[in-house]
Write a protein that holds these residues in place. Sequence first.
Motif, short mmCIF file in Angstrom:
data_model
loop_
_atom_site.label_atom_id
_atom_site.label_comp_id
_atom_site.label_asym_id
_atom_site.label_seq_id
_atom_site.Cartn_x
_atom_site.Cartn_y
_atom_site.Cartn_z
N UNK A 218 -21.01 4.14 24.26
CA UNK A 218 -21.87 4.64 25.34
C UNK A 218 -21.30 4.42 26.74
N UNK A 219 -20.35 3.48 26.88
CA UNK A 219 -19.76 3.20 28.19
C UNK A 219 -18.40 3.88 28.36
N UNK A 220 -18.14 4.88 27.54
CA UNK A 220 -16.84 5.56 27.57
C UNK A 220 -16.42 5.93 28.98
N UNK A 221 -17.28 6.62 29.71
CA UNK A 221 -16.91 7.10 31.04
C UNK A 221 -16.88 5.97 32.07
N UNK A 222 -17.75 5.00 31.90
CA UNK A 222 -17.75 3.86 32.83
C UNK A 222 -16.45 3.06 32.71
N UNK A 223 -15.99 2.89 31.49
CA UNK A 223 -14.72 2.19 31.29
C UNK A 223 -13.57 2.99 31.88
N UNK A 224 -13.56 4.30 31.62
CA UNK A 224 -12.49 5.14 32.15
C UNK A 224 -12.47 5.19 33.66
N UNK A 225 -13.65 5.29 34.26
CA UNK A 225 -13.73 5.35 35.72
C UNK A 225 -13.36 4.00 36.33
N UNK A 226 -13.78 2.92 35.68
CA UNK A 226 -13.42 1.58 36.15
C UNK A 226 -11.91 1.39 36.13
N UNK A 227 -11.26 1.85 35.05
CA UNK A 227 -9.80 1.74 34.97
C UNK A 227 -9.13 2.57 36.07
N UNK A 228 -9.66 3.76 36.32
CA UNK A 228 -9.13 4.60 37.40
C UNK A 228 -9.32 3.90 38.75
#
Length: 280
Positions: A218-228
């Motif tokens: 469920x945090x797929x995009x949050x993790x990706x955006x955080x890494x970015x």
Amino acid sequence: MNVKQLEQYFIKELSALYDEEEAKQLFCLAAGQISEWNRSQLLINATTQLSAEQSSAYNYILLELKKGRPMQHIFAEAWFYGLKFKVTEAVLIPRPETEELIEWILDTVKTQPVSSILDIGTGSGCIAITLKKNLEQVEVTALDVSAEALKVAAENSITNTAAVNFIHSDILTYSSPSKYDLIVSNPPYITENEKKEIHQNVLDYEPHLALFVSNENPLLFYKGIADFALINLHPKGKLFFEINEYLGKETVEMLSAKGFTDIILKQDMQGKDRMILCNL
């Protein structure tokens, strides 16, 4: 039929889809569009008889509402933070909770100014355009994976005379040398298990691409955006999120584990965990 009778007719006809208060609100929106009346003027004109032309316009809206179409799609527009935005089935309808996120950002940058902002998953462009209108000297960029959404956002940028740079890309694979003082995102966060809580007109008429994530990640995009953000924020840069009300603790823990600091979890006006601010 007078105005009050028509309102009661709306409530009765929409009872299968909306409760009484929701139906009253929809009637108020219809009255604002057709008769240019606000809620107070509705009360004043309760006994006013409607013309045949007006009755026809109200009946058209009622028929579309009974199909489940959102009012904003019937009008092809939605208001957000005092600005009018075009909306289609390619973009999410702007929500009041996101206005609270805007307010938090604007309050923050009053004392901690920024010169560049990136809005990830811009949709209609409501966040990016509203920030640009309120922070005219700031360079604002907006990214979305949907080309159709970006067409709508670009139109809204022109209509609202807000110069925003648009990028067509998937944030999970996007890389860029650009750095920003502030990144904001309202990414997809509703899990498949939560679909049963979603109003049917949202399921039928709003883009699932912008709404849903898997139960497993469920945090797929949050993790990706955080890494970015770890790479593309300036030192001491800020990351704002709108979040799933059920995943506040998990989102905070994820951001902390990635090295973000000064993490603030903020509730919306309904008392639900809804927004996060953290620093690099």
